[in-house]
Design a protein around this motif. Structure first.
Motif, mmCIF file in Angstrom:
data_model
loop_
_atom_site.group_PDB
_atom_site.id
_atom_site.type_symbol
_atom_site.label_atom_id
_atom_site.label_comp_id
_atom_site.label_asym_id
_atom_site.label_seq_id
_atom_site.Cartn_x
_atom_site.Cartn_y
_atom_site.Cartn_z
ATOM 1 N N ASN A 132 0.830 -1.211 0.000
ATOM 2 C CA ASN A 132 0.000 0.000 0.000
ATOM 3 C C ASN A 132 0.864 1.260 0.000
ATOM 4 O O ASN A 132 0.508 2.276 -0.622
ATOM 5 N N ASP A 133 1.997 1.191 0.686
ATOM 6 C CA ASP A 133 2.911 2.331 0.703
ATOM 7 C C ASP A 133 3.500 2.578 -0.687
ATOM 8 O O ASP A 133 3.614 3.730 -1.133
ATOM 9 N N LEU A 134 3.875 1.493 -1.381
ATOM 10 C CA LEU A 134 4.384 1.634 -2.749
ATOM 11 C C LEU A 134 3.328 2.243 -3.668
ATOM 12 O O LEU A 134 3.634 3.089 -4.521
ATOM 13 N N ARG A 135 2.088 1.822 -3.478
ATOM 14 C CA ARG A 135 1.008 2.345 -4.324
ATOM 15 C C ARG A 135 0.726 3.814 -4.018
ATOM 16 O O ARG A 135 0.518 4.622 -4.938
ATOM 17 N N SER A 136 0.732 4.177 -2.747
ATOM 18 C CA SER A 136 0.449 5.568 -2.378
ATOM 19 C C SER A 136 1.528 6.517 -2.891
ATOM 20 O O SER A 136 1.255 7.685 -3.187
ATOM 21 N N LYS A 137 2.760 6.015 -3.018
ATOM 22 C CA LYS A 137 3.856 6.831 -3.545
ATOM 23 C C LYS A 137 3.968 6.722 -5.065
ATOM 24 O O LYS A 137 4.902 7.268 -5.663
ATOM 25 N N LYS A 138 3.028 5.987 -5.671
ATOM 26 C CA LYS A 138 2.938 5.836 -7.125
ATOM 27 C C LYS A 138 4.163 5.150 -7.734
ATOM 28 O O LYS A 138 4.531 5.406 -8.875
#
Length: 270
Positions: A132-138
Motif C-alpha cells: 500500500n505504501d508503494l502504491r500511495s507513492k505511485k
C-alpha cells in the motif's frame, strides 16, 4: 465401501509383509557380513540404513495412499511413507532414521529454528502495509498492486520438509522449503517476470540450459580452437545452496547486476 476397505487392508498387509521380508533379508545380510568379518578380521562397510521397500507410484491411487497413511499400520511399525526424489516411487523407511537425518541437517546448517509462535499474520500485515505504501507513492500501478497483494484465505506459513534419495548410498534426505503460499509469493512471482528476461538476456553467453545446449557449446568451443589436449572440463556442486542463500547478500548482488547493465528502473518501476 466395505469392499474398498477390505482391498486396501489387504494391500496394506501385503506391503507390511514386504517390509518385514526386506528387513529379514537385511538382517541375514548383516549377520553374514559380521560372520565373514570375524573369520577374515577385515573391516566391512555397514549396509544400514538402506531402502526397506520401494512402491511404484502408479500402483497406489490417492484413496489408497490416504488409507495407508491414516490406517496407523505404518505408524505402529515405526515406518514412514514418503515420495522419493527424482525416481518416481514411494519409499517406506524407518521413521527414527528419518528424524535423525533431519535433525543432523538442521544442526549442520544452523539455518533453521523451531518457532515458538506463528508469525504468519505479522508477515501478512507487513506485506500489506509495504504494498500500500508503494502504491500511495505511485511506485507501482493499481493492477501491479493487485498482482502482488496476498489473499488472506490462501496464505500459509513456509515450512521445511525432507524427501528421501534412495538412488544414493545411505538414502540421504533432500531438504525442501515450501513457500508457494507465503504472503510474499505474489511479490516474488511479479519480480521474477520483470527481472528474469533481463538476466536471460545478459547471462545467456555463460549459461548452459540443458544437455543439448552443452553439446552445441562444446562443438563451438572445438570449432574455435579452444579445445586442446591440455583443456580441463570441471563440474562442481554447492551443498544446500537453495536453502541457505543469504538474502541480504543476494539482494546486493541483484542490485549490482541491474546497475551494471544500466537498469535504474524496470518497466518504470524503480
Amino acid at each position: 465401501m466395505t469392499l474398498l476397505k477390505c482391498y486396501l487392508s489387504h494391500y496394506t498387509n501385503r506391503l507390511i509383509r514386504q517390509i518385514r521380508y526386506k528387513e529379514a533379508c537385511v538382517h541375514v545380510k548383516l549377520v553374514r557380513q559380521h560372520r565373514r568379518h570375524l573369520l577374515s578380521k577385515q573391516q566391512i562397510v555397514d549396509a544400514y540404513p538402506q531402502i526397506i521397500v520401494d512402491v511404484p507410484k502408479i500402483s497406489l491411487n490417492r484413496i489408497q495412499l490416504d488409507y495407508l497413511s491414516k490406517s496407523g499400520k505404518l505408524q505402529k511399525g515405526n515406518y514412514i511413507l514418503r515420495e522419493t526424489d527424482k525416481s518416481g516411487i514411494f519409499h517406506i523407511g524407518n521413521s527414527v532414521d528419518y528424524e535423525k537425518k533431519a535433525e543432523a541437517y538442521r544442526q549442520k546448517t544452523g539455518a533453521y529454528i523451531e518457532l515458538d509462535s506463528n508469525p504468519l499474520w505479522s508477515v501478512f500485515d507487513k506485506v500489506i502495509l509495504f504494498l500500500n505504501d508503494l502504491r500511495s507513492k505511485k511506485y507501482i500501478l493499481s493492477w501491479q498492486l493487485d498482482k502482488m497483494m496476498p489473499k488472506r484465505d490462501t496464505v500459509q506459513l513456509a515450512y521445511l520438509y525432507f524427501i528421501p534419495k534412495p538412488h544414493k548410498a545411505g538414502t540421504p534426505l533432500r531438504p525442501i522449503v515450501s513457500s508457494m503460499s507465503m504472503p510474499t509469493t505474489g511479490i516474488s512471482k511479479f519480480l521474477d517476470k520483470l527481472i528474469r528476461p533481463i538476466f536471460d538476456k545478459h547471462a545467456r553467453s555463460t549459461t548452459i540450459i540443458d544437455g543439448v545446449d552443452l553439446i552445441h557449446r562444446l562443438e563451438a568451443y572445438t570449432t574455435n580452437g579452444h579445445l586442446i589436449p591440455k583443456t580441463y572440463l570441471c563440474t562442481f556442486d554447492i551443498t544446500d545452496l537453495y536453502t541457505m542463500l543469504p538474502q541480504e547478500e543476494s539482494l546486493d548482488i541483484l542490485i549490482e547486476f541491474l546497475l551494471q547493465y544500466g537498469y535504474q528502473k524496470v518497466q518504470n518501476i524503480p
